[in-house]
Each structure stands twice: as C-alpha cells, then as structure tokens.
Design an enzyme around this catalytic site. Sequence first.
Site, PDB file in Angstrom:
ATOM      1  N   GLY A 179      -1.416   9.090 -54.680  1.00 51.62           N
ATOM      2  CA  GLY A 179      -1.804  10.160 -55.604  1.00 51.62           C
ATOM      3  C   GLY A 179      -2.326   9.591 -56.913  1.00 51.62           C
ATOM      4  O   GLY A 179      -1.838   8.571 -57.393  1.00 51.62           O
ATOM      5  N   GLU A 422       7.761  11.912 -49.995  1.00 52.12           N
ATOM      6  CA  GLU A 422       9.006  11.549 -50.680  1.00 52.12           C
ATOM      7  C   GLU A 422      10.174  11.499 -49.694  1.00 52.12           C
ATOM      8  O   GLU A 422      11.294  11.901 -50.014  1.00 52.12           O
ATOM      9  CB  GLU A 422       9.270  12.484 -51.855  1.00 52.12           C
ATOM     10  CG  GLU A 422       8.139  12.339 -52.872  1.00 52.12           C
ATOM     11  CD  GLU A 422       8.452  12.826 -54.270  1.00 52.12           C
ATOM     12  OE1 GLU A 422       9.626  13.020 -54.587  1.00 52.12           O
ATOM     13  OE2 GLU A 422       7.487  12.973 -55.043  1.00 52.12           O
TER      14      GLU A 422
HETATM   15  C1  LIG Z   1      -0.457  14.504 -49.725  1.00 48.59           C
HETATM   16  C2  LIG Z   1       0.334  13.235 -49.684  1.00 48.59           C
HETATM   17  C3  LIG Z   1       0.591  12.551 -50.853  1.00 48.59           C
HETATM   18  C4  LIG Z   1       1.291  11.343 -50.837  1.00 48.59           C
HETATM   19  N1  LIG Z   1       1.462  10.665 -52.005  1.00 48.59           N
HETATM   20  C5  LIG Z   1       1.994   9.407 -51.962  1.00 48.59           C
HETATM   21  C6  LIG Z   1       2.025   8.600 -53.131  1.00 48.59           C
HETATM   22  O1  LIG Z   1       1.578   8.992 -54.205  1.00 48.59           O
HETATM   23  N2  LIG Z   1       2.559   7.340 -53.029  1.00 48.59           N
HETATM   24  C7  LIG Z   1       3.056   6.865 -51.858  1.00 48.59           C
HETATM   25  O2  LIG Z   1       3.514   5.736 -51.831  1.00 48.59           O
HETATM   26  N3  LIG Z   1       3.028   7.612 -50.721  1.00 48.59           N
HETATM   27  C8  LIG Z   1       2.508   8.859 -50.743  1.00 48.59           C
HETATM   28  N4  LIG Z   1       2.450   9.621 -49.586  1.00 48.59           N
HETATM   29  C9  LIG Z   1       2.938   9.061 -48.312  1.00 48.59           C
HETATM   30  C10 LIG Z   1       4.210   9.727 -47.818  1.00 48.59           C
HETATM   31  O3  LIG Z   1       5.294   9.286 -48.547  1.00 48.59           O
HETATM   32  C11 LIG Z   1       4.325   9.438 -46.310  1.00 48.59           C
HETATM   33  O4  LIG Z   1       3.415  10.289 -45.668  1.00 48.59           O
HETATM   34  C12 LIG Z   1       5.695   9.684 -45.764  1.00 48.59           C
HETATM   35  O5  LIG Z   1       6.543   8.708 -46.212  1.00 48.59           O
HETATM   36  C13 LIG Z   1       5.737   9.705 -44.238  1.00 48.59           C
HETATM   37  O6  LIG Z   1       5.143   8.580 -43.692  1.00 48.59           O
HETATM   38  P1  LIG Z   1       4.034   8.715 -42.585  1.00 48.59           P
HETATM   39  O7  LIG Z   1       3.079   9.751 -43.011  1.00 48.59           O
HETATM   40  O8  LIG Z   1       3.497   7.372 -42.332  1.00 48.59           O
HETATM   41  O9  LIG Z   1       4.779   9.270 -41.302  1.00 48.59           O
HETATM   42  P2  LIG Z   1       5.577   8.389 -40.230  1.00 48.59           P
HETATM   43  O10 LIG Z   1       6.618   7.590 -40.927  1.00 48.59           O
HETATM   44  O11 LIG Z   1       4.609   7.671 -39.388  1.00 48.59           O
HETATM   45  O12 LIG Z   1       6.287   9.518 -39.392  1.00 48.59           O
HETATM   46  C14 LIG Z   1       5.567  10.248 -38.396  1.00 48.59           C
HETATM   47  C15 LIG Z   1       6.512  11.169 -37.655  1.00 48.59           C
HETATM   48  O13 LIG Z   1       7.482  10.384 -36.974  1.00 48.59           O
HETATM   49  C16 LIG Z   1       8.779  10.826 -37.257  1.00 48.59           C
HETATM   50  N5  LIG Z   1       9.661   9.682 -37.357  1.00 48.59           N
HETATM   51  C17 LIG Z   1       9.421   8.510 -37.965  1.00 48.59           C
HETATM   52  N6  LIG Z   1      10.486   7.715 -37.889  1.00 48.59           N
HETATM   53  C18 LIG Z   1      11.431   8.390 -37.214  1.00 48.59           C
HETATM   54  C19 LIG Z   1      12.765   8.106 -36.816  1.00 48.59           C
HETATM   55  N7  LIG Z   1      13.340   6.957 -37.093  1.00 48.59           N
HETATM   56  N8  LIG Z   1      13.452   9.055 -36.147  1.00 48.59           N
HETATM   57  C20 LIG Z   1      12.879  10.222 -35.856  1.00 48.59           C
HETATM   58  N9  LIG Z   1      11.623  10.544 -36.211  1.00 48.59           N
HETATM   59  C21 LIG Z   1      10.901   9.640 -36.878  1.00 48.59           C
HETATM   60  C22 LIG Z   1       8.690  11.548 -38.564  1.00 48.59           C
HETATM   61  O14 LIG Z   1       9.651  12.562 -38.631  1.00 48.59           O
HETATM   62  C23 LIG Z   1       7.285  12.104 -38.547  1.00 48.59           C
HETATM   63  O15 LIG Z   1       7.311  13.370 -37.974  1.00 48.59           O
HETATM   64  C24 LIG Z   1       1.774  10.840 -49.612  1.00 48.59           C
HETATM   65  C25 LIG Z   1       1.538  11.545 -48.438  1.00 48.59           C
HETATM   66  C26 LIG Z   1       0.815  12.713 -48.453  1.00 48.59           C
HETATM   67  C27 LIG Z   1       0.527  13.413 -47.164  1.00 48.59           C
END
Ligand SMILES: Cc1cc2nc3c(=O)[nH]c(=O)nc-3n(C[C@H](O)[C@H](O)[C@H](O)COP(=O)(O)OP(=O)(O)OC[C@H]3O[C@@H](n4cnc5c(N)ncnc54)[C@H](O)[C@@H]3O)c2cc1C
Lengths: 648, 648
Positions: A179, A422
């Site tokens: 962000g 978060e």
């Molecule tokens: C609009 C937006 C703004 C953001 N802003 C920031 C920012 O400013 N700075 C920053 O650092 N990040 C930011 N993020 C990133 C955000 O923190 C991540 O999207 C979040 O941590 C989830 O990671 P991922 O999207 O890679 O999903 P993944 O970790 O790949 O998860 C995918 C799916 O798998 C499931 N899953 C994963 N692990 C497990 C488990 N062990 N057991 C069961 N289910 C599991 C999850 O529930 C999820 O449904 C932002 C994201 C978005 C969409």
Amino acid sequence: MAAPSRKPPTSLSRFLDGDFWEVKEKLREYIEGNELFNLRFDLPLSDYRDVTRERALYLFRLPEIQEQFDEQASSKQNFTNRSLALGELCSATDLSVGIKSGVMAWLFGGVITNLGSEEHIKRWFVPLKELKFTGMFAMSERGHGSNVKGILTQAHYDQDTKQFIINTPCLDAEKIYIGNALQGNYAAVFAQVYVKGQCKGPHCFIVPVRDEQGQLLPGITITDMGLKEGLNGVDNGLVAFDNVRIPRENLLNRFADVSLEGEYVTKITNDNARFNAMLGTMLAPRLALCFQALAATKVGLEIAVKYSLRRRQFGPSEGPEELIMNYQTHQLRLMPCLAMCLGLTFAVRHAGSLLDDALCNQRDLVNERGLQALAAGLKAFCTWESVKTLQTCRESVGGMGYMEENRLPSLKRDADVFVTFEGDNMVMLQQVAKELLTQYSKQFESSRVAAMLSSMTGSFMSSVKTSKFAVTLAPVSSMTFIRKALAFKEDKLLRSLASRLFDKVSTKLEPPFTAWNQCLHHSTTLAWCYIHKVTLEQYMAAVDRCPEERDKEIMMKFCKLYAVHLLYEDRAWFLENNYITAAMAKDLRQEYIKLCAVTREHALEVVEAFRHPSNCVHAPIAGIPSSRAPWAYYPDSDMELTPPQSKL
Amino acid sequence: MAAPSRKPPTSLSRFLDGDFWEVKEKLREYIEGNELFNLRFDLPLSDYRDVTRERALYLFRLPEIQEQFDEQASSKQNFTNRSLALGELCSATDLSVGIKSGVMAWLFGGVITNLGSEEHIKRWFVPLKELKFTGMFAMSERGHGSNVKGILTQAHYDQDTKQFIINTPCLDAEKIYIGNALQGNYAAVFAQVYVKGQCKGPHCFIVPVRDEQGQLLPGITITDMGLKEGLNGVDNGLVAFDNVRIPRENLLNRFADVSLEGEYVTKITNDNARFNAMLGTMLAPRLALCFQALAATKVGLEIAVKYSLRRRQFGPSEGPEELIMNYQTHQLRLMPCLAMCLGLTFAVRHAGSLLDDALCNQRDLVNERGLQALAAGLKAFCTWESVKTLQTCRESVGGMGYMEENRLPSLKRDADVFVTFEGDNMVMLQQVAKELLTQYSKQFESSRVAAMLSSMTGSFMSSVKTSKFAVTLAPVSSMTFIRKALAFKEDKLLRSLASRLFDKVSTKLEPPFTAWNQCLHHSTTLAWCYIHKVTLEQYMAAVDRCPEERDKEIMMKFCKLYAVHLLYEDRAWFLENNYITAAMAKDLRQEYIKLCAVTREHALEVVEAFRHPSNCVHAPIAGIPSSRAPWAYYPDSDMELTPPQSKL
Ligand SMILES: Cc1cc2nc3c(=O)[nH]c(=O)nc-3n(C[C@H](O)[C@H](O)[C@H](O)COP(=O)(O)OP(=O)(O)OC[C@H]3O[C@@H](n4cnc5c(N)ncnc54)[C@H](O)[C@@H]3O)c2cc1C
Ligand SMILES: Cc1cc2nc3c(=O)[nH]c(=O)nc-3n(C[C@H](O)[C@H](O)[C@H](O)COP(=O)(O)OP(=O)(O)OC[C@H]3O[C@@H](n4cnc5c(N)ncnc54)[C@H](O)[C@@H]3O)c2cc1C
C-alpha cells in the site's frame, strides 16, 4: 464552509462511543458537511487515489490527530484505545481513507515505534507526524503471504561500506500488494539478514524509495497493481530492489543489531522467538482493523435499518402495506448482526485496553501471547462478521442495495479484503488454537507430554459431570447458562484436541505438520468458541458498566440476543454432547425469535447513536438527499398514492 | 482470427454439459480466442454498456442462437433446456452479457410468446429475432418491487380512439431498474387496466419507447440509474409515461382482452388467478437465472481450485511448502461448494425438462403450480449458493482474489443481485412454502379446515414412528438415510406449520397476514428442506444415469458429499427431533471431513470438465497468461527459488 449543526450526543451514544467520545465528536464535526468527504463512486483510479490521499492528509493535520502522533511517540497511557477510536472514525468516512492513513502513518510508524530506537523515532516518526513524507509497510512477497517467515528478500551486510544491500533475488521475492507504493517515500522492508554469509532470519529495514519530489530512487522498481475489488483509493504495487544500499543504521534494531564490525547481536537467541517478537508489531494494526471493519458494519447497519423502517411491501388486505422491518425474517436477518457488532465493539475495546496497559508498563509484546491470540481471534471475528453483515444489509434493502449511490456496494467491496490482509483469518484462527494449546500445556509443570496424557484420560469423565451440573442450574437462555456452556465447550475441545494431537504425534508417530493439518476443523472450532466466549464476557462486562439505567436495559437485550443467537446457532454441538436437551434447543429458538422482535424496537435508536456524519452515511435510502440519485431518496414512510388496486 | 484449438470433450464433460453438449461446444469455439470476449475491468460506464450490447448482438447472430429463436417461437420440444444451456454459456463470458441478452430478447420475447397471440409473435417476436429492435421488461416500480400486484402504472382504455393510455400517476409508479432502458426500442409494460373507470388488475402491454434511430418517443422519460455494484454492462433506468397512447392491439391478450367496444373479456374471472397466470411467464427466466448463477459459480470454482492446486504456503520443516488445497480447512471450504454446484445443475435441468414437457403439451403454466414453486425454490438456492461460493472462492485464494484481473471480484459483484431480482429470494421461499401448504390441504377432499385439524392430531405420533424406523435401517451417511431424513423433516415441518396457522387463524382469530408473518422462520425452514430434498433426488437420479462407470463413481462421491454436508449442517434439527443420535452426528462429521478429502482428488478433473473458454476464465492465477497482470500468473506449482531460510 459552515458545518450543519448536529444534534447533541445522547447518553447512549456516549456509551457506545466509549471513553473517547468527545474527540470522536470533534472529528465528526470536521467531517459533517465538509465537501472533501462527500463520496463519489465514479472517479477514475488516479483521481480516487488523489482524493484519498488528500482526505488522509487533511485528517493528519487536525490537532486531535497531531496529538495522537505525539501520544504514540511517547506511549502515553491509553493511546492505543484513543488511536483505535480515531481510526474507526477515519474509516467511517471512506475505508480507503482509513486504510491509506493506516499504511502511510500507523503501519509504517508503528514499526518504527515498536522495533526502532529513540534515534529511529526522531529520524522517521517525527517527520512523519510533520507530514514531511509518508511510508509503506513491505512485508508480503509474491511467494510468501501468510507464511511471512519464508520471505526471500535479502539484506546482506557489507562490512566495507557499513551498508546493507537490499535485494530481490527472484520474482517470488518481489514485495507485493504494498500500500502507498505509488506515492510513498520510505518503506519498512522485511528481509532476511545475511551477516558474513550466514542467514539470521527476517528483520525490518527503513529503505528510501522516493525523494521529496516523489522521484523514484535508483535500484527500485515499482509496478502498479491496478484495479482491485475495492479500496481503490489505496495504491497497491509490487516493489523490487536491485541491490539497493542503505546505511547500517536503517536496521530497526530493538531486538537484534549488526555491529559496525559485522557482528550479529541479539538478546533473543531463538530465531523463531525473535521473529515472533518482531511480529508483535502487528498487534495494534490488527485491533485497528477490527475497528475499521466495525466502522463499515455500523454504517451498513444504519442504512439497512433506516430504509427497512421506511420501506413498505405487501400487507394485510386492509390498511397500508407492512414495513419490511416487521417481517420476522427481516428481524432475524438484521438484529443478530446489530447485536454482534455492539458486542464486538466492547470486546475489541477491551483488547485495546490490555494493549495500552502492556505498552504503558513497557512490557514486551512478545510476552503478551494471550493478547496476541485475542487480537488474532477478534480480527477474524470482526472482519468475517463485517462481510456477512454488509451482505445481509445489501440483500435486506432489495434492489436499492445494489445501487452505488446507496453506499452498501462500496462498503462491501472495501471491507471484503479485511478477512485476508493483516493476517488471513484462517491462519488467525489457528494462531488462537495454538495459543490455547500452549497455555493448556503450561498447566503441567514437569514432562508436558506425560502430563497431557494423564489429564486426557480423565477429561471426558469430568466433562460429563460439568454437563449435568450446567443443565440443572439455570434456564437455557440465561446468560449464566450460555457463558458456562461456552466455557464447557472450549474446555472439552481443548482437551480433546491436545489428546488427539498427542496420540497422532507420540503414539502414531505422524509428522507434527500432518497431525496438525488433520485437526484443522477441530482447532478452528475451538478458536471460534474461545473468541465467542471472550466477546460474550466483555459484552456483559461493558453492559454492566453502562451508567444510565434505560440504556443499560436496551443494551442488555442486545447482549442477550448475541448470547442466545450464539448458542442457538451452535446448538448441534451442545445436543451432541448432551449438554442441552431437545426441549431446551426448542426453547432457545423461541427465545431467539422473540429477542429479534424485542431488539427491533430499539434498532433505530441504536443506529442513530452511532452518530455518523450524514456525508458518511451518504445513502439516499437512509434519508440523505442526493442530486445524483433522487429516485432513491426515501424521506418518510408514506406512499405518495395508494389507489385501491394496490392490494389486489 | 483463428481460435486456439481446444482439447476434445471428455465423457465427463459431456455428462456435465448434458443433452446439449454439442451446441455448447460450438458456442465455446466461437468464444475461445475471440477478442470481442476478452474481459476488461477498467472501461467507463458507456463503453462497457456498448461492448456488452455488441457481445450480445454477436451471440444473437450466431446460427445456433437464431435457431433457438425459432424453436421458442414454435415451442419446439426441449427448447427450454436447450435455451437454458445456451444462456449458461452466454453468461459464462460475462454476466452482463447474459443478463443484457436475457432482457433484450428472452424476457421481452418470453412475455410475447407466453402472453401474446400469434399476431403478437409475428409483430414483435420475429423482428426481435431478426435484430430489427430490442426490448425491455418493465414490471417493477419505485413503490412496488416484490409486491408486483400493487403496481400503480395505469392503462386507461379510451373507447373513442380505441387506444390505451399508459400513464405514470405518481413518483411511486415510475418503472424502476428497467434493463436496456437506455437503448431498447419497445417495452413490455405491466399496468393496471381501467375499462369504463373500473380497475381490472395488472396486464401487459407493448409500448414503443424509441424509434429505429434510437430517438425517444414523446411522453416517455428515461432516467439513467448510473453505477451499480455490478452488471454495469447493463443499462438500467427509470421509465415514466405521460399519457402515452398505444393501439388497443398492444395489450398481450392471451388471458384477457378488451374488445373494440370496451368490454373486458377473460376466461379467468378471479383477479388473483389471472394475475398469477400472467406471472407464469417468470418461470423460464427464473430457471435461466439459476443457470446464470451456476455459470458464475463454475467459473469461480475453476479459478479457486486451479490456484489452490498451485499455490503453496507453509509446510513441514523438510521439503517443499504445502499446496493450500491440502489443508483440511481449504477442502472444507471449496469441496462442498463444488458438490452443491453440480447437484444444482442437475436439479435445474430437471425443472427445465418439466417446463419443456408442459409447454410441449400446451399445458397452461398457471396450472403448473408445483413447477412454479420448484423454480422459485431453485432460484433461491442457486443464487444464494452462488453468492456464498464466490465469496469462498475469493477468500480461499487470499489477496490474489481481490485483484480485478483475477475475475473473482466481478463475478461476485455481478452475481450478487441475482438473489434480489426476478423474485427476491426471501419471497421465493415463501412461495415454496405456500405451495406445499396448498398441496397438503388438497389431500383432504371435504372441509379442508376440519381435515387439517384431524390430520394434525395424529401427526406427531406418526412422525415419531417414522423416526424410529429411519434410525434403525441404514447408516447415517448413506443416501437412503439422508433422503428419508429430509422427507421426514419436510413432512413434519409441513404438518406443524399447517397446524400452527390453523390454530392462529381459526382458534385465536389472528389476521391471516399476521399469522403468516409470525411463522416465517418456520415456513422458510420448510421451503429450504423441500428444495434441498428435491435437489438431492435429482442429483441421485442424474448420477444414476451417468453412462461411464468411472465418471459415475466420481459423481457419486460428490453427490454423497452434498448429502452428508446437508445433513451435517442441519444435524441440530435432527438431534432435536430425536431422528439421529449424538453418536450418529459425530459419524456424520467424520464422514463429511473424509468426503471433502476424497473429492479433492477429483476437483481438477471436474473443473476442467466445465470446459470454459480460456478468455472466460481470464484469471492469471488460473493459469491464463495476462499482459495486464503478469505478476499474478501462476504457470506451475514450483517456486522459483527456495533458499534454506524460507522454512525458518
Ligand atoms: C488490498 C491489499 C493490500 C495489502 N497491503 C499490504 C501492505 O501494505 N503490506 C504488506 O506487506 N502486505 C499487504 N498485503 C498482503 C496481505 O497481507 C496478504 O494478502 C495476506 O497476508 C495473505 O497472503 P496471501 O494473499 O499470499 O494468501 P496465502 O497466504 O497464499 O493464502 C491463500 C489461501 O490459503 C489459505 N491458507 C494459507 N495457509 C494456510 C494454512 N496453514 N492453513 C489453512 N489455510 C491456509 C488462506 O486461508 C487463504 O485462503 C495486502 C493485500 C491486499 C489484498
Ligand atoms: C440490477 C437490477 C436489474 C433489474 N432489472 C429489472 C427489469 O429489467 N425489469 C423489472 O421489471 N425489474 C427489474 N429489477 C427489479 C427487481 O425485480 C426488484 O428489485 C425485485 O423485485 C425486488 O424488489 P425491491 O427491490 O423493490 O425490493 P423490496 O420488494 O422492497 O424488498 C426489500 C426487502 O424486503 C424483503 N421483503 C419484502 N417483502 C417481504 C415479505 N413479504 N416477507 C419477508 N421479507 C420481505 C425482501 O426480502 C428484501 O430484502 C431489477 C433490479 C435490479 C437491482
């Protein structure tokens, strides 16, 4: 421009606003009638980003927010809860504003105050307050979102120049979703530290990204991520580093440092523990997100409740058509949401106080594991509830809820991602369960495993006893009964989870990862139970402190609805475990339906006590006139014309 | 442009596509690689509307769709199910295209073929096919959405000129949300007919709105409703009539007519019955909407399943990280959705066949009340399930699901309104319950009320007997058991609802409207049970007909998951009613979790059997490369680089 005058706060609104009702009222006055905060849904991406930034900066300049920066810098007593209250308010204007402010100042700023030194605060937090620049928080990577420990960004210490070299070694290491990436000047970057070729795990660095003129610095590539489902006022982007050199001092060194000579120094020798300590910085933002979700929920509920008290559809053969709010199903849709949202407000505020207390007494957040788990659980509860409630609000106002001008669509879109960022909710629930297990195993001083085993053998006997005890004492819909029921369930699930895991790992020799995965349904059920219970307890405690008798009575009804709804929804488990009887389950349903009707009588008063500025509510169907959608404006409940054939 | 070659269909894909798999395959070939159907998410409103229209017209011109128009005009055997299959396909490209086509041709056209004469078909349906103009369907008004009987638009017959005067007497009478309002030439307008000053209830008229050049005709005002949450390719507007004169012949006169001399003539003397007969025309569009919802659901599931089989996150201390699809919670989130969506496909196809049968044998739809109720119930089930599934898909792919380019956001937004339009779901459920009550009361030939009473007294005894019988026969997770359980619940809820209503109205003398309202929780629960049961039955029947043994085995697993999930979710009721024991409920949970793992092994094969053209799937995370979001492209499951520290 003179703000339209607002009605004075009521005792109920002060109670719902909490300790900081006065400063919230002040902020509302800045916003009410302030054209900068009038919502627009048809802006192109870049304009929307600009206006979001402008709104955020306007808020930052307000004396009340400036004061907040100072309080944060000095960890003044109760600064967390005050900050949460302000955050809720900023988010009610527009969630993009809340999130953008959060990223620009609180996430970036929070890392500095939590992981940095006095010097760091002077260098980066104070100018942040003075609006000299804005920051970003760069933790997530393409390859690692939830599993942040696995990040691949590297920070090699170069002893010759006393610099860290920040580098993105592969595509999967690119920082993603960051962000403020299109506008920010500094980034708090999480990277694996390498000293003398040895990896020391993830640490946080302040990396300059743009100069004061907004010009990108060499070695840094930013890719605009474009349109998102919502929060389009926030500019998210990919950030990649091509061997970017930063001074050694830019490592936020509260928990670990690299000396001039290239020695890695830390008080926390365990890699995991140190990383968890750093993640402690997520605590406040998670609670802030709870309030941001609650802000969206409350605006949504105000719109849905107000329209439902005006819209009539169908009716008896004689007389006017019926208010849709009077349909039993309508009450069952909206009232539990309203009850839940009030309870969560109190629960999160409670967690905020615990955090205030910890910070004020300079306790290391890493040791506040219970609080960490509580925040994780409340984050999951508040954000999922928000998605559910906003969808319900949208549906319960029919086609009008589908019109952008009625604000519900954008609230839904914006709040949707809260369940993911978060800390993904599914991961949050597991964090809660793990913490409960840890606490549980701590009861047994000596060999944990043996102790666990011995305690297991007796557990089901004791649970049966508790069961009978509970059944005979109080009526099923009483608070006492429900509280005990939840505690019983938590206890039983916790013991059985510990026992299952032990059996799998110690007896059947399954790998711990596999064993845990096979118990996920179990552990997430446990986490829900715990978090429901804590919320109920804090709901009850808050209502108990309500100063005005009449307000207290109203709140009591909502609290009861929350409790009864909880047990009703979960009655299968209690029936399965012979904790309640079939007759009790049926009583519960009656009581649940009744309480929805009872609370309906207070719904308007409660949503009005949220005291949203009218430009935050915005929706013509909630009685806010609009030149862009006059056809949606519902000034009152009387139909203009009702000829005889309308009730055919 | 040459379409990329597609793999040949499999036996499973042919089975899932149903009887019309060949024509569906042809349409897919037109779409695959056709740039007109490449999705864009950043278009301004007017461009999006234009491209939607262009896509719809492109589809209309295809020989397969032209043929469909002919089949509809002549009510050729099975034209409904063929039409539903085509509609599903059009919607998979972009829901706006599906809905816009639906409004332009099928809703408007359907009113003509259902309520009009041969002459009307010649005048308005044939040119519609020839793309000489497009139509709209103007039923809803500001004041009356669900309660269409209450509409206020007036159609006064002027005997002097032999014309109807269509008029909007007040704001509440304005037609609202009307699709194609900004572009359409003719509107099918529902209005209260007045003959000699007497109101004869709502009837449908064809009103010219724009000439061939698209110029608005005098007396007609159209207001653009602007941005909506979704479906922004469809232009919705307000339509108002200022004493617009149309020829007498523009009344669609199948059920009632006004003679030249101004006599009102009808075969159906009861006002309610006549209006219901007209509403029979909603049957086909409702089934069409089911398939449109299923189209969205299937695309969403393909995206979520494919990404979940590529994305890795966390893992054991050794080896690569784990596929997120392997997490138990992930399977519990996605697999029941997939199982449900397959079952609903079969159930709606079954309803389509019933409709085909009725139309082919020229039975009046007004007498097909059972089918009307079935369509209403399936509409509620499919559309709510779609909203739920798409939200689950969004969440289960984490932050990637929030990016527009991954298509899930727009699917969610577009499909959201399906729960509201073409009959609000909450109202649909009541329609199901009312129909069940009617059928129930028909069992008793003589005095219904007396008979109801007498049957009531014995009902609970008989239900207890059924209960014991069911419990002892088959294991709880067997199909036999579950089918019987649902039938038992339906029967019990129906009897008790009849008895409660009878008691309230006949004994306590409560007004019927109030009595009904107080039983809404009860009646909607009954409706759900019925519709779950019908879907299960049709699921089982369809699977039974599956020609290939291997496919059948796979389908059987999903069917079983559907059934077990249903009973598991609803186990509270069965426990309350002593239909199952606590031990059985626990078995059910085990079986449910197991079936999610079992079906996970077939998930990829099933979503690939949907055979969506790649430009319909669009999402880079599902393996479709994109120049606009290269960072989201997931070509395969291997991480690029996995240095040692990634599993800290
Ligand atoms: C609009 C937006 C703004 C953001 N802003 C920031 C920012 O400013 N700075 C920053 O650092 N990040 C930011 N993020 C990133 C955000 O923190 C991540 O999207 C979040 O941590 C989830 O990671 P991922 O999207 O890679 O999903 P993944 O970790 O790949 O998860 C995918 C799916 O798998 C499931 N899953 C994963 N692990 C497990 C488990 N062990 N057991 C069961 N289910 C599991 C999850 O529930 C999820 O449904 C932002 C994201 C978005 C969409
Ligand atoms: C995008 C869009 C396109 C549309 N296109 C068309 C079109 O082309 N032509 C057309 O004629 N119409 C169209 N409509 C209108 C649509 O059919 C109506 O929105 C729908 O019938 C619901 O009516 P309403 O919006 O007035 O909701 P209401 O009927 O006012 O219902 C509001 C709420 O009250 C609840 N409610 C109402 N009655 C009861 C009851 N008896 N018991 C319990 N709950 C109740 C409902 O569940 C709902 O939640 C469109 C609508 C939209 C949003």
